[in-house]
Design a protein around this motif. Structure first.
Motif, PDB file in Angstrom:
ATOM      1  N   GLY A   1      17.733  25.488 -18.266  1.00 48.73           N
ATOM      2  CA  GLY A   1      18.662  25.113 -17.396  1.00 48.73           C
ATOM      3  C   GLY A   1      18.676  26.364 -16.068  1.00 48.73           C
ATOM      4  O   GLY A   1      18.670  26.021 -14.886  1.00 48.73           O
ATOM      5  N   ASP A   2      18.266  27.433 -16.522  1.00 46.10           N
ATOM      6  CA  ASP A   2      18.112  28.440 -15.444  1.00 46.10           C
ATOM      7  C   ASP A   2      16.999  28.474 -14.904  1.00 46.10           C
ATOM      8  O   ASP A   2      16.974  28.708 -13.784  1.00 46.10           O
ATOM      9  CB  ASP A   2      18.279  29.951 -16.128  1.00 46.10           C
TER      10      ASP A   2
ATOM     11  N   PHE B   1      17.341  25.446 -12.392  1.00 45.45           N
ATOM     12  CA  PHE B   1      18.465  25.525 -11.511  1.00 45.45           C
ATOM     13  C   PHE B   1      17.696  26.828 -10.248  1.00 45.45           C
ATOM     14  O   PHE B   1      17.957  26.799  -9.180  1.00 45.45           O
ATOM     15  CB  PHE B   1      19.456  26.406 -11.997  1.00 45.45           C
ATOM     16  N   SER B   2      16.767  27.779 -11.029  1.00 47.26           N
ATOM     17  CA  SER B   2      16.418  28.799  -9.882  1.00 47.26           C
ATOM     18  C   SER B   2      15.420  28.035  -9.146  1.00 47.26           C
ATOM     19  O   SER B   2      15.376  28.408  -7.924  1.00 47.26           O
ATOM     20  CB  SER B   2      15.734  29.758 -10.771  1.00 47.26           C
TER      21      SER B   2
ATOM     22  N   ILE C   1      15.341  24.811  -8.124  1.00 45.25           N
ATOM     23  CA  ILE C   1      16.140  24.012  -7.014  1.00 45.25           C
ATOM     24  C   ILE C   1      16.721  24.770  -6.152  1.00 45.25           C
ATOM     25  O   ILE C   1      16.696  24.269  -4.871  1.00 45.25           O
ATOM     26  CB  ILE C   1      17.281  23.133  -7.869  1.00 45.25           C
ATOM     27  N   SER C   2      17.069  25.847  -6.572  1.00 46.97           N
ATOM     28  CA  SER C   2      17.730  27.031  -5.407  1.00 46.97           C
ATOM     29  C   SER C   2      16.788  27.252  -4.662  1.00 46.97           C
ATOM     30  O   SER C   2      17.212  27.709  -3.260  1.00 46.97           O
ATOM     31  CB  SER C   2      18.458  28.003  -6.281  1.00 46.97           C
TER      32      SER C   2
ATOM     33  N   SER D   1      17.670  33.485  -6.127  1.00 46.61           N
ATOM     34  CA  SER D   1      17.290  32.567  -7.195  1.00 46.61           C
ATOM     35  C   SER D   1      15.765  33.040  -7.567  1.00 46.61           C
ATOM     36  O   SER D   1      15.202  32.491  -8.773  1.00 46.61           O
ATOM     37  CB  SER D   1      16.841  31.333  -6.182  1.00 46.61           C
TER      38      SER D   1
ATOM     39  N   THR E   1      32.963  25.330 -18.516  1.00 46.02           N
ATOM     40  CA  THR E   1      32.307  24.946 -17.505  1.00 46.02           C
ATOM     41  C   THR E   1      33.301  23.671 -16.980  1.00 46.02           C
ATOM     42  O   THR E   1      33.209  23.671 -15.640  1.00 46.02           O
ATOM     43  CB  THR E   1      30.949  24.267 -17.960  1.00 46.02           C
TER      44      THR E   1
END
Length: 184
Positions: free
Chosen positions: A45-46, A49-50, A52-53, A92, A119
């Motif tokens: 997930g990290d 997310f990074s 995409i960021s 990110s 969450t």
């Protein structure tokens, strides 16, 4: 089950007799009890997310480059979006390096319990904050949002009270009084 003697360098090894192999074998370590989720999900997930960021910050930087920069002592409308894009890109990239480090590290540990409740409640608090955006006071709404999020994530109530008050007042003073941004 046989344990080696106290003075042996192999004292933590446990062995058992395997009758099908007709020899002693090492027992695998027991899985941690109560581990609801695997940390691998958080690592992935990290990582996603990074990535995409990073893509979002590049997009934001490209789109904000179409706006004028301004002059030396007076920033134009393109200055702050570029600054935000740069900050998002740096953070990110740090998250990407950290998640890659944890992803390739072969260590497993149990994740926090109650993670989904935190969450979901944080998302609900933010949705309520957006719904009440035009109603009420910016300071009050922001203070309540930050206080509730901090209490749900495990802060003690008095630290959450102080932290949310300081943060909401400083955001109001910085953007409302110095940058003259209209909140409501």
């Amino acid at each position: 089950m046989v344990r080696n003697s106290k003075n042996s360098p192999y004292r933590s090894t446990t062995c058992s007799w395997n009758s099908s192999r007709k020899r002693w074998v090492n027992d695998p370590p027991a899985a941690p009890s109560g581990a609801a989720f695997n940390v691998e999900v958080t690592k992935m997930g990290d990582l996603f997310f990074s990535l995409i960021s990073i893509a979002y910050s590049i997009f934001l930087f490209v789109e904000s480059s179409k706006l004028p920069e301004g002059i030396a002592n007076m920033p134009g409308p393109g200055f702050f979006p570029r600054l935000v894009a740069f900050i998002i890109l740096v953070l990110s990239c740090c998250l990407l390096i950290s998640s890659l480090w944890r992803f390739f590290k072969k260590r497993k540990c149990p994740s926090l319990q109650g993670e989904w409740i935190q969450t979901i409640s944080t998302i609900l608090f933010i949705l309520l904050y957006v719904l009440f955006w035009n109603k009420g006071n910016f300071l009050l709404n922001t203070f309540v949002l930050l206080f509730l999020i901090q209490v749900v994530t495990g802060w003690k109530w008095y630290f959450a009270l102080i932290g949310s008050a300081v943060l909401s007042i400083s955001v109001f003073l910085l953007f409302g009084k110095i940058f003259h941004v209209l909140f409501f």
